[in-house]
Design a protein around this motif. Sequence first.
Motif, PDB file in Angstrom:
ATOM      1  N   ALA A  65       0.830  -1.209   0.000  1.00 51.36           N
ATOM      2  CA  ALA A  65       0.000   0.000   0.000  1.00 51.36           C
ATOM      3  C   ALA A  65       0.868   1.265   0.000  1.00 51.36           C
ATOM      4  O   ALA A  65       0.564   2.234  -0.700  1.00 51.36           O
ATOM      5  CB  ALA A  65      -0.941   0.002   1.201  1.00 51.36           C
ATOM      6  N   TYR A  66       1.952   1.253   0.765  1.00 47.84           N
ATOM      7  CA  TYR A  66       2.849   2.409   0.787  1.00 47.84           C
ATOM      8  C   TYR A  66       3.516   2.605  -0.569  1.00 47.84           C
ATOM      9  O   TYR A  66       3.673   3.740  -1.029  1.00 47.84           O
ATOM     10  CB  TYR A  66       3.896   2.246   1.897  1.00 47.84           C
ATOM     11  CG  TYR A  66       4.799   3.432   2.040  1.00 47.84           C
ATOM     12  CD1 TYR A  66       4.296   4.670   2.432  1.00 47.84           C
ATOM     13  CD2 TYR A  66       6.159   3.327   1.778  1.00 47.84           C
ATOM     14  CE1 TYR A  66       5.125   5.763   2.564  1.00 47.84           C
ATOM     15  CE2 TYR A  66       6.993   4.410   1.909  1.00 47.84           C
ATOM     16  CZ  TYR A  66       6.472   5.634   2.298  1.00 47.84           C
ATOM     17  OH  TYR A  66       7.303   6.716   2.417  1.00 47.84           O
ATOM     18  N   GLY A  67       3.910   1.509  -1.218  1.00 42.76           N
ATOM     19  CA  GLY A  67       4.502   1.606  -2.543  1.00 42.76           C
ATOM     20  C   GLY A  67       3.535   2.190  -3.561  1.00 42.76           C
ATOM     21  O   GLY A  67       3.897   3.029  -4.381  1.00 42.76           O
ATOM     22  N   ILE A  68       2.280   1.760  -3.497  1.00 47.05           N
ATOM     23  CA  ILE A  68       1.267   2.305  -4.407  1.00 47.05           C
ATOM     24  C   ILE A  68       1.035   3.782  -4.108  1.00 47.05           C
ATOM     25  O   ILE A  68       0.900   4.601  -5.021  1.00 47.05           O
ATOM     26  CB  ILE A  68      -0.035   1.495  -4.304  1.00 47.05           C
ATOM     27  CG1 ILE A  68       0.187   0.109  -4.902  1.00 47.05           C
ATOM     28  CG2 ILE A  68      -1.192   2.200  -4.999  1.00 47.05           C
ATOM     29  CD1 ILE A  68      -0.959  -0.850  -4.691  1.00 47.05           C
ATOM     30  N   TYR A  69       1.032   4.141  -2.826  1.00 43.65           N
ATOM     31  CA  TYR A  69       0.882   5.547  -2.444  1.00 43.65           C
ATOM     32  C   TYR A  69       2.016   6.396  -3.029  1.00 43.65           C
ATOM     33  O   TYR A  69       1.791   7.513  -3.496  1.00 43.65           O
ATOM     34  CB  TYR A  69       0.866   5.669  -0.919  1.00 43.65           C
ATOM     35  CG  TYR A  69       0.995   7.079  -0.416  1.00 43.65           C
ATOM     36  CD1 TYR A  69      -0.089   7.954  -0.444  1.00 43.65           C
ATOM     37  CD2 TYR A  69       2.208   7.558   0.074  1.00 43.65           C
ATOM     38  CE1 TYR A  69       0.039   9.256   0.004  1.00 43.65           C
ATOM     39  CE2 TYR A  69       2.342   8.852   0.525  1.00 43.65           C
ATOM     40  CZ  TYR A  69       1.253   9.705   0.482  1.00 43.65           C
ATOM     41  OH  TYR A  69       1.377  10.995   0.929  1.00 43.65           O
ATOM     42  N   LEU A  70       3.233   5.871  -3.004  1.00 42.84           N
ATOM     43  CA  LEU A  70       4.362   6.632  -3.534  1.00 42.84           C
ATOM     44  C   LEU A  70       4.316   6.761  -5.052  1.00 42.84           C
ATOM     45  O   LEU A  70       4.771   7.764  -5.605  1.00 42.84           O
ATOM     46  CB  LEU A  70       5.681   5.970  -3.123  1.00 42.84           C
ATOM     47  CG  LEU A  70       6.057   6.044  -1.649  1.00 42.84           C
ATOM     48  CD1 LEU A  70       7.319   5.249  -1.396  1.00 42.84           C
ATOM     49  CD2 LEU A  70       6.217   7.480  -1.199  1.00 42.84           C
ATOM     50  N   ILE A  71       3.778   5.765  -5.736  1.00 44.92           N
ATOM     51  CA  ILE A  71       3.777   5.762  -7.191  1.00 44.92           C
ATOM     52  C   ILE A  71       2.652   6.616  -7.775  1.00 44.92           C
ATOM     53  O   ILE A  71       2.856   7.331  -8.760  1.00 44.92           O
ATOM     54  CB  ILE A  71       3.681   4.310  -7.725  1.00 44.92           C
ATOM     55  CG1 ILE A  71       4.980   3.569  -7.410  1.00 44.92           C
ATOM     56  CG2 ILE A  71       3.413   4.288  -9.208  1.00 44.92           C
ATOM     57  CD1 ILE A  71       4.907   2.091  -7.704  1.00 44.92           C
ATOM     58  N   VAL A  72       1.463   6.574  -7.183  1.00 43.21           N
ATOM     59  CA  VAL A  72       0.289   7.240  -7.752  1.00 43.21           C
ATOM     60  C   VAL A  72       0.260   8.699  -7.280  1.00 43.21           C
ATOM     61  O   VAL A  72       0.115   8.963  -6.082  1.00 43.21           O
ATOM     62  CB  VAL A  72      -1.000   6.513  -7.362  1.00 43.21           C
ATOM     63  CG1 VAL A  72      -2.220   7.237  -7.904  1.00 43.21           C
ATOM     64  CG2 VAL A  72      -0.972   5.072  -7.844  1.00 43.21           C
ATOM     65  N   PRO A  73       0.376   9.659  -8.183  1.00 47.23           N
ATOM     66  CA  PRO A  73       0.453  11.071  -7.768  1.00 47.23           C
ATOM     67  C   PRO A  73      -0.872  11.626  -7.220  1.00 47.23           C
ATOM     68  O   PRO A  73      -0.859  12.598  -6.487  1.00 47.23           O
ATOM     69  CB  PRO A  73       0.864  11.810  -9.048  1.00 47.23           C
ATOM     70  CG  PRO A  73       0.601  10.894 -10.161  1.00 47.23           C
ATOM     71  CD  PRO A  73       0.588   9.506  -9.609  1.00 47.23           C
ATOM     72  N   GLN A  74      -2.002  11.036  -7.549  1.00 51.56           N
ATOM     73  CA  GLN A  74      -3.282  11.539  -7.039  1.00 51.56           C
ATOM     74  C   GLN A  74      -3.422  11.344  -5.549  1.00 51.56           C
ATOM     75  O   GLN A  74      -4.268  11.981  -4.915  1.00 51.56           O
ATOM     76  CB  GLN A  74      -4.465  10.852  -7.754  1.00 51.56           C
ATOM     77  CG  GLN A  74      -4.676  11.309  -9.159  1.00 51.56           C
ATOM     78  CD  GLN A  74      -3.825  10.540 -10.167  1.00 51.56           C
ATOM     79  OE1 GLN A  74      -3.111   9.615  -9.805  1.00 51.56           O
ATOM     80  NE2 GLN A  74      -3.866  10.947 -11.415  1.00 51.56           N
TER      81      GLN A  74
END
Length: 76
Positions: A65-74
Amino acid sequence: MSIDWSTLGQVTAVSIGVTVAVVVVFALGVLGLARYEGAKEQGGTSTVGAAQAGLCCLACLAVVAYGIYLIVPQFH
């Protein structure tokens, strides 16, 4: 264009370290699940195995989840 090799090396080292850590935590979760299932087959229960599997699963999900948070700019 120039490449900052020391920064690239740091990113590589952190990536490899986090990857190894996630694999180890996932393996510990599978081990806990195996302990739980083994105790269940013998007629008992292993709350430690179930807790270990659950915590390791949550830790892996948190990293993803943290990795997805870092990747997705929205999300910022």
